[in-house]
Design a protein around this motif. Structure first.
Motif, PDB file in Angstrom:
ATOM      1  N   THR A 119     -41.526  29.430 -27.836  1.00  0.00           N
ATOM      2  CA  THR A 119     -41.502  30.768 -27.271  1.00  0.00           C
ATOM      3  C   THR A 119     -41.867  31.251 -26.400  1.00  0.00           C
ATOM      4  O   THR A 119     -42.440  31.429 -25.290  1.00  0.00           O
ATOM      5  CB  THR A 119     -40.088  31.500 -27.927  1.00  0.00           C
ATOM      6  N   LEU A 130     -34.106  33.637 -21.571  1.00  0.00           N
ATOM      7  CA  LEU A 130     -33.664  33.779 -22.736  1.00  0.00           C
ATOM      8  C   LEU A 130     -33.179  34.563 -23.820  1.00  0.00           C
ATOM      9  O   LEU A 130     -32.412  35.492 -24.130  1.00  0.00           O
ATOM     10  CB  LEU A 130     -34.715  33.184 -24.047  1.00  0.00           C
ATOM     11  N   ARG A 133     -29.692  36.124 -22.204  1.00  0.00           N
ATOM     12  CA  ARG A 133     -28.656  34.905 -22.792  1.00  0.00           C
ATOM     13  C   ARG A 133     -28.542  35.651 -24.177  1.00  0.00           C
ATOM     14  O   ARG A 133     -27.325  35.587 -24.166  1.00  0.00           O
ATOM     15  CB  ARG A 133     -28.938  34.020 -22.295  1.00  0.00           C
ATOM     16  N   TYR A 134     -29.322  35.553 -24.686  1.00  0.00           N
ATOM     17  CA  TYR A 134     -29.503  35.359 -26.348  1.00  0.00           C
ATOM     18  C   TYR A 134     -29.195  37.084 -27.162  1.00  0.00           C
ATOM     19  O   TYR A 134     -29.005  37.586 -27.701  1.00  0.00           O
ATOM     20  CB  TYR A 134     -30.125  34.506 -26.876  1.00  0.00           C
ATOM     21  N   LEU A 158     -31.170  27.730 -17.952  1.00  0.00           N
ATOM     22  CA  LEU A 158     -31.046  27.614 -19.782  1.00  0.00           C
ATOM     23  C   LEU A 158     -31.202  26.466 -19.858  1.00  0.00           C
ATOM     24  O   LEU A 158     -31.614  26.733 -21.208  1.00  0.00           O
ATOM     25  CB  LEU A 158     -29.712  28.314 -19.288  1.00  0.00           C
ATOM     26  N   HIS A 159     -30.415  25.863 -19.963  1.00  0.00           N
ATOM     27  CA  HIS A 159     -30.237  23.610 -19.656  1.00  0.00           C
ATOM     28  C   HIS A 159     -31.246  23.610 -20.415  1.00  0.00           C
ATOM     29  O   HIS A 159     -31.860  23.489 -21.633  1.00  0.00           O
ATOM     30  CB  HIS A 159     -29.512  23.062 -19.302  1.00  0.00           C
ATOM     31  N   ARG A 162     -34.323  25.339 -22.981  1.00  0.00           N
ATOM     32  CA  ARG A 162     -32.901  25.043 -24.667  1.00  0.00           C
ATOM     33  C   ARG A 162     -34.119  24.106 -24.654  1.00  0.00           C
ATOM     34  O   ARG A 162     -34.846  23.352 -25.614  1.00  0.00           O
ATOM     35  CB  ARG A 162     -31.978  24.589 -24.700  1.00  0.00           C
ATOM     36  N   LEU A 165     -38.012  23.919 -24.669  1.00  0.00           N
ATOM     37  CA  LEU A 165     -37.496  24.524 -26.551  1.00  0.00           C
ATOM     38  C   LEU A 165     -37.687  23.186 -27.839  1.00  0.00           C
ATOM     39  O   LEU A 165     -38.627  23.320 -28.723  1.00  0.00           O
ATOM     40  CB  LEU A 165     -36.494  25.619 -26.883  1.00  0.00           C
ATOM     41  N   ARG A 166     -36.437  22.370 -27.661  1.00  0.00           N
ATOM     42  CA  ARG A 166     -36.239  21.017 -28.529  1.00  0.00           C
ATOM     43  C   ARG A 166     -37.451  20.942 -28.671  1.00  0.00           C
ATOM     44  O   ARG A 166     -37.988  19.839 -29.520  1.00  0.00           O
ATOM     45  CB  ARG A 166     -34.377  20.465 -28.496  1.00  0.00           C
TER      46      ARG A 166
END
Length: 183
Positions: A119, A130, A133-134, A158-159, A162, A165-166
């Motif tokens: 991050t 992020l 959103r969270y 956002l997709h 993510r 990050l993954r």
């Protein structure tokens, strides 16, 4: 043995207990999928661990000991609630799950450290997205207005964030495995 006072050993115990909460949660869920009382069983497990903290030998495997206590709490719950309307496994399958689950549940602390590191590498506007959103109660629509973008473009971003990050976390895990670190 750990002391019952608020001395450093109790602090160490609380630290270990806190560090393993996500793993305990996952372990209990693996044995009681769909059961709405998983949180209650986790609390009972924590209480039992705290009550029996003097039995824990510092330097030994806290995670294995905590999982063992959680297993007994799950069994006690199943015995008490034989007629629940949730899925209950037969004893043989439950035993298999309880033996294999600890190895299948990765150490969450490494993943969290990798998430923080990954991050931090993001562009500031992506970190802001992020965070909104969270951590914000407002939806993407309010954030879209604030930054002058459409909700759909923020959703796409956002997709992608993510996915980034993954990939970063998976790469970090792979590096730890290459070094022979336990995950």
């Amino acid at each position: 043995m750990l002391s019952t006072s608020s001395s450093p050993p109790s602090t160490e115990f609380v630290s270990l207990l806190t560090e393993h909460q996500a793993d305990l949660w996952a372990f209990i869920i693996s044995q009681l999928p769909g059961n709405p009382e998983v949180g209650d069983i986790l609390q009972k497990t924590n209480l039992t661990l705290w009550t029996k903290r003097e039995q824990f030998a510092p330097g030994s495997n806290f995670r294995a000991w905590a999982f063992s206590v959680a297993r007994f709490e799950v069994l006690a719950h199943l015995k008490k609630h034989k007629r629940g309307n949730w899925l209950i496994f037969n004893d043989e399958l439950l035993e298999t799950i309880s033996m294999e689950a600890p190895a299948a549940i990765p150490e969450s602390s490494l993943r969290l450290k990798l998430l923080e590191s990954c991050t931090a590498k993001l562009q500031p506007q992506h970190r802001d997205l992020l965070n909104h959103r969270y951590q914000s109660k407002d939806g993407l629509a309010s954030y879209a207005k604030q930054c002058g973008r459409s909700v759909s473009s923020l959703s796409v971003t956002l997709h992608r964030v993510r996915a980034t990050l993954r990939k970063c976390i998976e790469t970090g895990l792979a590096k730890h495995l290459e070094k022979g670190d336990v995950v």
